[in-house]
Design an enzyme around this catalytic site. Sequence first.
Site, PDB file in Angstrom:
ATOM      1  N   PRO A  31      43.670  38.470 -68.716  1.00 17.05           N
ATOM      2  CA  PRO A  31      44.851  39.238 -68.368  1.00 17.05           C
ATOM      3  C   PRO A  31      45.796  38.262 -67.540  1.00 17.05           C
ATOM      4  O   PRO A  31      45.310  37.479 -66.663  1.00 17.05           O
ATOM      5  CB  PRO A  31      44.326  40.351 -67.644  1.00 17.05           C
ATOM      6  N   ASN A  32      47.108  38.264 -67.867  1.00 21.45           N
ATOM      7  CA  ASN A  32      48.222  37.680 -66.935  1.00 21.45           C
ATOM      8  C   ASN A  32      48.374  36.298 -67.574  1.00 21.45           C
ATOM      9  O   ASN A  32      49.291  35.560 -67.076  1.00 21.45           O
ATOM     10  CB  ASN A  32      48.087  37.753 -65.441  1.00 21.45           C
ATOM     11  N   ARG A  71      54.230  32.343 -64.138  1.00 14.81           N
ATOM     12  CA  ARG A  71      53.372  32.966 -63.359  1.00 14.81           C
ATOM     13  C   ARG A  71      53.071  32.118 -62.172  1.00 14.81           C
ATOM     14  O   ARG A  71      52.257  30.824 -62.554  1.00 14.81           O
ATOM     15  CB  ARG A  71      51.954  33.547 -63.940  1.00 14.81           C
ATOM     16  N   TYR A 105      49.392  27.679 -61.355  1.00 19.09           N
ATOM     17  CA  TYR A 105      48.991  27.551 -62.642  1.00 19.09           C
ATOM     18  C   TYR A 105      50.068  26.560 -63.878  1.00 19.09           C
ATOM     19  O   TYR A 105      49.685  26.571 -64.816  1.00 19.09           O
ATOM     20  CB  TYR A 105      49.105  29.007 -63.308  1.00 19.09           C
ATOM     21  N   ASN A 114      38.790  31.849 -71.052  1.00 16.37           N
ATOM     22  CA  ASN A 114      39.387  32.085 -69.644  1.00 16.37           C
ATOM     23  C   ASN A 114      39.303  33.637 -69.325  1.00 16.37           C
ATOM     24  O   ASN A 114      40.589  34.283 -69.877  1.00 16.37           O
ATOM     25  CB  ASN A 114      40.448  31.345 -69.503  1.00 16.37           C
ATOM     26  N   ALA A 161      41.033  37.356 -64.426  1.00 14.66           N
ATOM     27  CA  ALA A 161      40.468  38.398 -63.217  1.00 14.66           C
ATOM     28  C   ALA A 161      39.229  38.967 -63.739  1.00 14.66           C
ATOM     29  O   ALA A 161      38.184  39.407 -62.986  1.00 14.66           O
ATOM     30  CB  ALA A 161      41.633  39.152 -62.848  1.00 14.66           C
ATOM     31  N   GLU A 185      33.482  28.118 -70.477  1.00 11.44           N
ATOM     32  CA  GLU A 185      34.483  28.776 -69.668  1.00 11.44           C
ATOM     33  C   GLU A 185      35.161  27.873 -68.806  1.00 11.44           C
ATOM     34  O   GLU A 185      35.099  26.770 -68.507  1.00 11.44           O
ATOM     35  CB  GLU A 185      33.598  29.442 -68.398  1.00 11.44           C
ATOM     36  N   HIS A 223      38.875  27.623 -66.090  1.00 10.64           N
ATOM     37  CA  HIS A 223      39.805  27.905 -65.339  1.00 10.64           C
ATOM     38  C   HIS A 223      40.707  27.052 -65.000  1.00 10.64           C
ATOM     39  O   HIS A 223      40.344  26.046 -64.777  1.00 10.64           O
ATOM     40  CB  HIS A 223      39.140  28.748 -63.850  1.00 10.64           C
ATOM     41  N   ARG A 257      39.765  28.941 -53.590  1.00 15.30           N
ATOM     42  CA  ARG A 257      40.539  29.967 -53.522  1.00 15.30           C
ATOM     43  C   ARG A 257      39.812  31.029 -52.967  1.00 15.30           C
ATOM     44  O   ARG A 257      38.735  31.003 -52.290  1.00 15.30           O
ATOM     45  CB  ARG A 257      41.328  30.429 -54.856  1.00 15.30           C
TER      46      ARG A 257
END
Length: 144
Positions: free
Chosen positions: A9-10, A17, A22, A72, A75, A96, A98, A105
Amino acid sequence: MKIQIINGPNLNLLGSREPDVYGNQTFEDFLAQLKLNFPAVSFLYFQSNIEGELVSAIQNASSAACDGIIINAAAYTHTSIAIADALAAVAIPAVEVHISNVFQRESFRHHSYVAPKCLGSLSGFGLYGYQLAVDALLQHCKSQ
Ligand code: DQA
């Protein structure tokens, strides 16, 4: 070698964004460059904002006889047992990624349901993390 890239998502909003987190590049632009960097690899790309569609994309990677998955889950990384179960079910080597360093964070980003089902995780290298993930999958497949 066929690699399925799955973004959650996103991540369709990359480029606009939170550019401080990012970056400024769209994933489509990055993917075009990635394909040029790895001409021998066939890339399939899927993005969805919907958890179940991500689960189906993982299952479909198996039907399409993919050699590796780069995921990825965004969330959903921090919440989704369904995505973790799908990765375990298909038994395709997965990495994976990110874009941001999730460990710098909020603490809710420090836990990943996805990570234990993957060969390894890359976090904090921006979009370059996807390129590192391709190298990792190529290396893994060569050693099998
Ligand atoms: C992300 C990190 C996640 O915590 C966040 O929810 C995202 C993107 C990353 O690529 O840095 O959407 O997966």
